[in-house]
Write a protein that holds these residues in place. Structure first.
Motif, PDB file in Angstrom:
ATOM      1  N   PRO A 144      13.589  -9.854  10.305  1.00  6.77           N
ATOM      2  CA  PRO A 144      13.918  -9.668   9.125  1.00  6.77           C
ATOM      3  C   PRO A 144      12.953 -10.307   8.066  1.00  6.77           C
ATOM      4  O   PRO A 144      12.651 -10.223   7.045  1.00  6.77           O
ATOM      5  N   ARG A 145      12.001 -11.121   8.765  1.00  7.67           N
ATOM      6  CA  ARG A 145      10.688 -11.820   8.004  1.00  7.67           C
ATOM      7  C   ARG A 145       9.713 -10.587   7.653  1.00  7.67           C
ATOM      8  O   ARG A 145       8.959 -10.916   6.614  1.00  7.67           O
ATOM      9  N   ARG A 146       9.909  -9.557   8.092  1.00  3.15           N
ATOM     10  CA  ARG A 146       8.802  -8.537   7.853  1.00  3.15           C
ATOM     11  C   ARG A 146       9.386  -7.721   6.514  1.00  3.15           C
ATOM     12  O   ARG A 146       8.479  -7.062   5.874  1.00  3.15           O
ATOM     13  N   GLY A 147      10.485  -7.811   6.158  1.00  2.00           N
ATOM     14  CA  GLY A 147      11.254  -7.178   5.023  1.00  2.00           C
ATOM     15  C   GLY A 147      10.236  -7.411   3.722  1.00  2.00           C
ATOM     16  O   GLY A 147       9.874  -6.511   2.732  1.00  2.00           O
ATOM     17  N   GLY A 148      10.061  -8.744   3.383  1.00  2.00           N
ATOM     18  CA  GLY A 148       9.399  -9.090   2.092  1.00  2.00           C
ATOM     19  C   GLY A 148       7.919  -8.600   2.058  1.00  2.00           C
ATOM     20  O   GLY A 148       7.319  -7.980   0.877  1.00  2.00           O
ATOM     21  N   PRO A 149       7.207  -9.020   2.969  1.00  2.00           N
ATOM     22  CA  PRO A 149       5.778  -8.479   3.092  1.00  2.00           C
ATOM     23  C   PRO A 149       5.600  -6.955   2.954  1.00  2.00           C
ATOM     24  O   PRO A 149       4.710  -6.351   2.515  1.00  2.00           O
ATOM     25  N   LEU A 150       6.517  -6.074   3.691  1.00  2.00           N
ATOM     26  CA  LEU A 150       6.593  -4.751   3.550  1.00  2.00           C
ATOM     27  C   LEU A 150       6.672  -4.222   2.474  1.00  2.00           C
ATOM     28  O   LEU A 150       6.323  -3.145   2.084  1.00  2.00           O
ATOM     29  N   ALA A 151       7.560  -4.752   1.548  1.00  2.00           N
ATOM     30  CA  ALA A 151       8.255  -4.443   0.293  1.00  2.00           C
ATOM     31  C   ALA A 151       6.761  -4.388  -0.627  1.00  2.00           C
ATOM     32  O   ALA A 151       6.463  -3.906  -1.422  1.00  2.00           O
ATOM     33  N   LEU A 152       5.964  -5.901  -0.585  1.00  2.00           N
ATOM     34  CA  LEU A 152       4.813  -6.007  -1.350  1.00  2.00           C
ATOM     35  C   LEU A 152       3.887  -4.809  -0.952  1.00  2.00           C
ATOM     36  O   LEU A 152       3.019  -4.230  -1.714  1.00  2.00           O
ATOM     37  N   TRP A 153       3.735  -4.515   0.194  1.00  2.00           N
ATOM     38  CA  TRP A 153       2.952  -3.462   1.016  1.00  2.00           C
ATOM     39  C   TRP A 153       3.131  -2.160   0.197  1.00  2.00           C
ATOM     40  O   TRP A 153       2.290  -1.556  -0.271  1.00  2.00           O
ATOM     41  N   GLY A 154       4.454  -1.849   0.038  1.00  2.00           N
ATOM     42  CA  GLY A 154       4.777  -0.650  -0.287  1.00  2.00           C
ATOM     43  C   GLY A 154       4.483  -0.449  -1.845  1.00  2.00           C
ATOM     44  O   GLY A 154       4.064   0.531  -2.530  1.00  2.00           O
ATOM     45  N   ARG A 155       4.585  -1.469  -2.650  1.00  2.00           N
ATOM     46  CA  ARG A 155       4.394  -1.594  -3.957  1.00  2.00           C
ATOM     47  C   ARG A 155       2.751  -1.583  -4.223  1.00  2.00           C
ATOM     48  O   ARG A 155       2.263  -0.866  -5.067  1.00  2.00           O
ATOM     49  N   ARG A 156       1.963  -2.096  -3.348  1.00  2.00           N
ATOM     50  CA  ARG A 156       0.681  -2.110  -3.299  1.00  2.00           C
ATOM     51  C   ARG A 156       0.146  -0.593  -3.177  1.00  2.00           C
ATOM     52  O   ARG A 156      -0.786  -0.164  -4.002  1.00  2.00           O
ATOM     53  N   LEU A 157       0.790  -0.063  -2.301  1.00  2.00           N
ATOM     54  CA  LEU A 157       0.424   1.303  -1.801  1.00  2.00           C
ATOM     55  C   LEU A 157       0.477   2.076  -3.369  1.00  2.00           C
ATOM     56  O   LEU A 157      -0.250   3.002  -3.463  1.00  2.00           O
ATOM     57  N   MET A 158       1.710   1.965  -3.740  1.00  2.00           N
ATOM     58  CA  MET A 158       2.029   2.870  -5.148  1.00  2.00           C
ATOM     59  C   MET A 158       0.897   2.721  -6.294  1.00  2.00           C
ATOM     60  O   MET A 158       0.229   3.665  -6.597  1.00  2.00           O
ATOM     61  N   GLY A 159       0.589   1.479  -6.355  1.00  2.00           N
ATOM     62  CA  GLY A 159      -0.500   0.997  -7.410  1.00  2.00           C
ATOM     63  C   GLY A 159      -1.709   1.571  -6.927  1.00  2.00           C
ATOM     64  O   GLY A 159      -2.444   2.300  -7.850  1.00  2.00           O
ATOM     65  N   GLU A 160      -2.138   1.416  -5.859  1.00  2.00           N
ATOM     66  CA  GLU A 160      -3.391   2.004  -5.277  1.00  2.00           C
ATOM     67  C   GLU A 160      -3.524   3.430  -5.389  1.00  2.00           C
ATOM     68  O   GLU A 160      -4.409   3.999  -5.736  1.00  2.00           O
ATOM     69  N   ALA A 161      -2.420   4.274  -5.063  1.00  2.00           N
ATOM     70  CA  ALA A 161      -2.459   5.588  -4.803  1.00  2.00           C
ATOM     71  C   ALA A 161      -2.611   6.154  -6.531  1.00  2.00           C
ATOM     72  O   ALA A 161      -3.200   7.335  -7.041  1.00  2.00           O
ATOM     73  N   LEU A 162      -1.549   5.613  -7.396  1.00  2.00           N
ATOM     74  CA  LEU A 162      -1.683   6.086  -9.030  1.00  2.00           C
ATOM     75  C   LEU A 162      -3.090   5.757  -9.361  1.00  2.00           C
ATOM     76  O   LEU A 162      -3.595   6.726 -10.269  1.00  2.00           O
ATOM     77  N   THR A 163      -3.555   4.547  -9.170  1.00  2.00           N
ATOM     78  CA  THR A 163      -5.042   4.346  -9.774  1.00  2.00           C
ATOM     79  C   THR A 163      -5.958   5.422  -9.171  1.00  2.00           C
ATOM     80  O   THR A 163      -6.955   5.962  -9.889  1.00  2.00           O
ATOM     81  N   GLN A 164      -5.941   5.610  -7.849  1.00  2.00           N
ATOM     82  CA  GLN A 164      -6.878   6.580  -7.508  1.00  2.00           C
ATOM     83  C   GLN A 164      -6.930   8.019  -7.827  1.00  2.00           C
ATOM     84  O   GLN A 164      -7.793   8.801  -8.112  1.00  2.00           O
ATOM     85  N   GLY A 165      -5.356   8.346  -8.066  1.00  2.00           N
ATOM     86  CA  GLY A 165      -5.182   9.840  -8.613  1.00  2.00           C
ATOM     87  C   GLY A 165      -5.799   9.890  -9.996  1.00  2.00           C
ATOM     88  O   GLY A 165      -6.385  10.825 -10.405  1.00  2.00           O
ATOM     89  N   GLN A 166      -5.503   8.889 -10.845  1.00  2.00           N
ATOM     90  CA  GLN A 166      -6.071   8.894 -11.998  1.00  2.00           C
ATOM     91  C   GLN A 166      -7.473   8.878 -12.322  1.00  2.00           C
ATOM     92  O   GLN A 166      -8.209   9.545 -13.112  1.00  2.00           O
ATOM     93  N   VAL A 167      -8.186   8.121 -11.389  1.00  2.00           N
ATOM     94  CA  VAL A 167      -9.675   8.162 -11.436  1.00  2.00           C
ATOM     95  C   VAL A 167     -10.174   9.646 -10.780  1.00  2.00           C
ATOM     96  O   VAL A 167     -11.130  10.121 -11.482  1.00  2.00           O
ATOM     97  N   VAL A 168      -9.504  10.279 -10.043  1.00  2.00           N
ATOM     98  CA  VAL A 168     -10.100  11.373  -9.577  1.00  2.00           C
ATOM     99  C   VAL A 168      -9.777  12.580 -10.409  1.00  2.00           C
ATOM    100  O   VAL A 168     -10.682  13.405 -10.793  1.00  2.00           O
ATOM    101  N   ALA A 169      -8.802  12.565 -11.445  1.00  2.00           N
ATOM    102  CA  ALA A 169      -8.661  13.246 -12.570  1.00  2.00           C
ATOM    103  C   ALA A 169      -9.535  13.122 -13.589  1.00  2.00           C
ATOM    104  O   ALA A 169      -9.793  14.277 -14.015  1.00  2.00           O
ATOM    105  N   ALA A 170      -9.836  11.956 -13.809  1.00  2.00           N
ATOM    106  CA  ALA A 170     -10.789  11.570 -15.014  1.00  2.00           C
ATOM    107  C   ALA A 170     -12.157  12.068 -14.555  1.00  2.00           C
ATOM    108  O   ALA A 170     -12.950  12.548 -15.427  1.00  2.00           O
TER     109      ALA A 170
END
Length: 234
Positions: free
Chosen positions: A162-188
């Protein structure tokens, strides 16, 4: 958002529209070949045979999607390798910043990261001709059974530790931020692709600022659903 049918043959598309369409197909094609190699590598790490088969199956599907995208680029008069080349740095930068430390993080990335990218490209594909749009939409699917297996493996991993839950949630949020940022960079960076989305390269209206905002909200909503399915807080 108003839509009208667009012709799908190369000769019926204007040069600028065809260029933007090839750019979109190129970035999705690079994403699928990159997904193939990463899923195949994750499959090698999996000890559970059910999970190994699921990851290998998803990798095979990604490569088939890559072939279909490449075929459509060729139909439009482009070269698949040349169409993918401008996006290599952006993808590799994203993967360098989101390199999983273990199989569990890799599974979350396969589900969350690839899901965000697929949603983004399908949204953008609304602004291209019907045949190209259908190829992009087809590339979104990797098989419900295989995805279910990945989700089950992540949830099982959290139950076991169960200790993995918190870090994995942070990991998922990081993936979201990185993916959206990279998508916007590509489009621009890709002018023809940007013109396509904004309706500057053909007669059909493009996206308004309000519609772009709604697009981003839909991406966020779908991300939250995926996180919830994994048992993680978004």
């Amino acid at each position: 958002m108003s839509e009208q049918a667009l012709p799908s043959s190369p000769d019926s598309l204007g040069d600028r529209e065809r260029e933007g369409t090839i750019e979109l197909l190129g970035v999705v094609a690079y994403g699928t070949i990159s997904g193939f190699t990463r899923l195949a590598a994750d499959s090698e790490l999996a000890r559970d045979m059910v999970l190994k088969r699921a990851l290998a199956g998803m990798a095979v599907k990604e490569f088939h999607h890559h072939e279909h995208l490449s075929d459509r680029i060729t139909e439009l008069g482009g070269d698949p390798v040349a169409a993918m080349a401008p996006f290599e740095d952006a993808f590799e930068a994203y993967h360098a910043r989101t390199r999983p430390r273990d199989l569990l993080e890799g599974l979350v990335k396969a589900y969350i990261g690839d899901g965000i990218a697929n949603d983004f490209f399908v949204e953008i594909a609304k602004y291209i001709d019907p045949r190209s749009r259908a190829v992009v939409e087809q590339a979104r699917g990797t098989g419900h059974r295989d995805v279910d297996t990945i989700v089950s493996a992540v949830r099982a991993g959290i139950r076991d530790d169960p200790r993995r839950g918190g870090p994995l949630a942070l990991w998922g949020r990081r993936l979201m931020g990185e993916a959206l940022t990279q998508g916007q960079v590509v489009a621009a960076q890709r002018e023809a692709l940007g013109d396509l989305v904004l309706g500057l390269s053909h007669d059909r209206p493009g996206a308004t600022l309000e519609e772009i905002g709604e697009l981003m909200q839909r991406l966020t909503d779908r991300h939250q659903l995926r996180m919830g399915r994994l048992g993680l807080s978004a």
